[in-house]
Each structure stands twice: as C-alpha cells, then as structure tokens.
Scaffold this motif. Structure first.
Motif, PDB file in Angstrom:
ATOM      1  N   GLY A  19       0.811  -1.206   0.000  1.00  0.00           N
ATOM      2  CA  GLY A  19       0.000   0.000   0.000  1.00  0.00           C
ATOM      3  C   GLY A  19       0.851   1.266   0.000  1.00  0.00           C
ATOM      4  N   GLN A  20       2.151   1.109   0.253  1.00  0.00           N
ATOM      5  CA  GLN A  20       3.050   2.266   0.177  1.00  0.00           C
ATOM      6  C   GLN A  20       3.005   2.903  -1.202  1.00  0.00           C
ATOM      7  N   TRP A  21       2.794   2.087  -2.237  1.00  0.00           N
ATOM      8  CA  TRP A  21       2.745   2.628  -3.595  1.00  0.00           C
ATOM      9  C   TRP A  21       1.529   3.526  -3.756  1.00  0.00           C
ATOM     10  N   LEU A  22       0.432   3.177  -3.088  1.00  0.00           N
ATOM     11  CA  LEU A  22      -0.752   4.037  -3.121  1.00  0.00           C
ATOM     12  C   LEU A  22      -0.473   5.356  -2.402  1.00  0.00           C
ATOM     13  N   ALA A  23       0.257   5.281  -1.303  1.00  0.00           N
ATOM     14  CA  ALA A  23       0.614   6.504  -0.568  1.00  0.00           C
ATOM     15  C   ALA A  23       1.503   7.402  -1.424  1.00  0.00           C
ATOM     16  N   TYR A  24       2.460   6.809  -2.137  1.00  0.00           N
ATOM     17  CA  TYR A  24       3.315   7.599  -3.037  1.00  0.00           C
ATOM     18  C   TYR A  24       2.472   8.258  -4.126  1.00  0.00           C
ATOM     19  N   TRP A  25       1.500   7.525  -4.644  1.00  0.00           N
ATOM     20  CA  TRP A  25       0.625   8.074  -5.680  1.00  0.00           C
ATOM     21  C   TRP A  25      -0.188   9.239  -5.128  1.00  0.00           C
ATOM     22  N   LEU A  26      -0.762   9.059  -3.926  1.00  0.00           N
ATOM     23  CA  LEU A  26      -1.554  10.128  -3.313  1.00  0.00           C
ATOM     24  C   LEU A  26      -0.726  11.383  -3.064  1.00  0.00           C
ATOM     25  N   ARG A  27       0.560  11.218  -2.800  1.00  0.00           N
ATOM     26  CA  ARG A  27       1.451  12.361  -2.579  1.00  0.00           C
ATOM     27  C   ARG A  27       1.975  12.946  -3.889  1.00  0.00           C
ATOM     28  N   GLY A  28       1.597  12.323  -5.023  1.00  0.00           N
ATOM     29  CA  GLY A  28       2.031  12.822  -6.318  1.00  0.00           C
ATOM     30  C   GLY A  28       3.434  12.400  -6.695  1.00  0.00           C
ATOM     31  N   LEU A  29       3.947  11.345  -6.062  1.00  0.00           N
ATOM     32  CA  LEU A  29       5.314  10.907  -6.317  1.00  0.00           C
ATOM     33  C   LEU A  29       5.412   9.729  -7.284  1.00  0.00           C
ATOM     34  N   LEU A  30       4.299   9.097  -7.573  1.00  0.00           N
ATOM     35  CA  LEU A  30       4.275   7.976  -8.512  1.00  0.00           C
ATOM     36  C   LEU A  30       3.096   8.136  -9.456  1.00  0.00           C
ATOM     37  N   PRO A  31       3.252   7.740 -10.704  1.00  0.00           N
ATOM     38  CA  PRO A  31       2.113   7.796 -11.620  1.00  0.00           C
ATOM     39  C   PRO A  31       1.069   6.741 -11.237  1.00  0.00           C
ATOM     40  N   GLY A  32      -0.189   7.125 -11.323  1.00  0.00           N
ATOM     41  CA  GLY A  32      -1.275   6.217 -10.974  1.00  0.00           C
ATOM     42  C   GLY A  32      -1.343   4.995 -11.863  1.00  0.00           C
ATOM     43  N   LEU A  33      -0.860   5.112 -13.096  1.00  0.00           N
ATOM     44  CA  LEU A  33      -0.889   3.982 -14.020  1.00  0.00           C
ATOM     45  C   LEU A  33      -0.165   2.771 -13.457  1.00  0.00           C
TER      46      LEU A  33
END
Length: 144
Positions: A19-33
């Motif tokens: 779920g860390q990847w979801l947190a990175y996405w929510l912070r704008g650090l990872l693309p949602g794709l």
C-alpha cells in the motif's frame, strides 16, 4: 501422530505493505498507471491471505483449492501486472510508456529492495506454496 504441513499463504499478509505505492501516488510521487494496480493488488493479496489461510487450516479439499486459487489469481497475477507495468514504464529497452510527472526513484534505498528482493522472494514463496499444496493433495490421495 502425523505431522501436517500447511501452505504458506498465512505468511503473506506482509503484502498489505505494498500500500506504500498508493501513498506515493496520493502524494504525487508515482504515476497512478503503475501505483494503482500494483498497490491495490498488493493490499488485496495481503488481505485475502488471511481467509485463504483460514480455509486451508480447515484441512478440506475446498480449503486447498482456495489456497491454490489465492496463490495464482492474487499472488502471481498481482506480481505479473506490477512487473509488466514496471518494465514498460521504466527507462530501458522495454519502455513503451513514458509517464508525465514525477516518479519516485525505485533505484534508491529503500525502494530498491522491492524489485531486488521482495518481488523475487514473493514469487518463490508462491511457487513453494503451490508445490507444497500439490504434494499435500498427492499424499492425502495415497493415504485414502
């Protein structure tokens, strides 16, 4: 007294930490794709490890079937999606998609541990779990 071996699905709850990847996405650090399917898949795989382990502990054919299906459709499928998306979105010969926006460096510590150790370790654990479940079915068939 005969020793019964259990499948290793009960040990895979750690996958919820994807779920860390979801947190990175929510912070704008990872693309949602990449983050949405990889993070959601990890969380669901970890959460469904618990009912799969409970079903397996019932020591029934249906419990073994549930553990096998969990390993294939949650464990391996989630890893296949994450690996494939990672390959086609990362710079290199397989890159097909160049995402716009920031991307957290998977080549920096501690994120480098995921593709280097966690993913291969998870693949190995799922394969060993399936092998153990197959052996268990064979052993029980001979015992009847």
């Amino acid at each position: 007294m005969r020793c019964r071996r259990r499948g290793s699905s009960r040990f895979r709850f750690y996958r919820v930490f994807g779920g860390q990847w979801l947190a990175y996405w929510l912070r704008g650090l990872l693309p949602g794709l990449w983050a949405l399917p990889a993070g959601t898949g990890d969380v669901l795989t970890g959460l469904f490890a618990v009912p799969a382990a409970i079903a397996l502990a019932a020591d029934t054919a249906e419990g073994r079937k549930a553990a096998i299906l969990w390993n294939i459709f949650f464990g391996f499928a989630d890893l296949a999606v994450a690996i494939t998306l990672g390959m086609i979105m990362s710079p290199g010969p397989f890159q097909l998609i160049a995402p716009n926006g920031p991307s957290v460096g998977l080549d920096s510590y501690p994120n480098v541990l995921t593709p280097a150790f966690v993913v291969p370790g998870s693949i190995l654990l799922h394969a060993l779990s399936l092998r153990q479940l197959r052996r268990r079915r064979r052993t029980e068939a001979l015992g009847r």
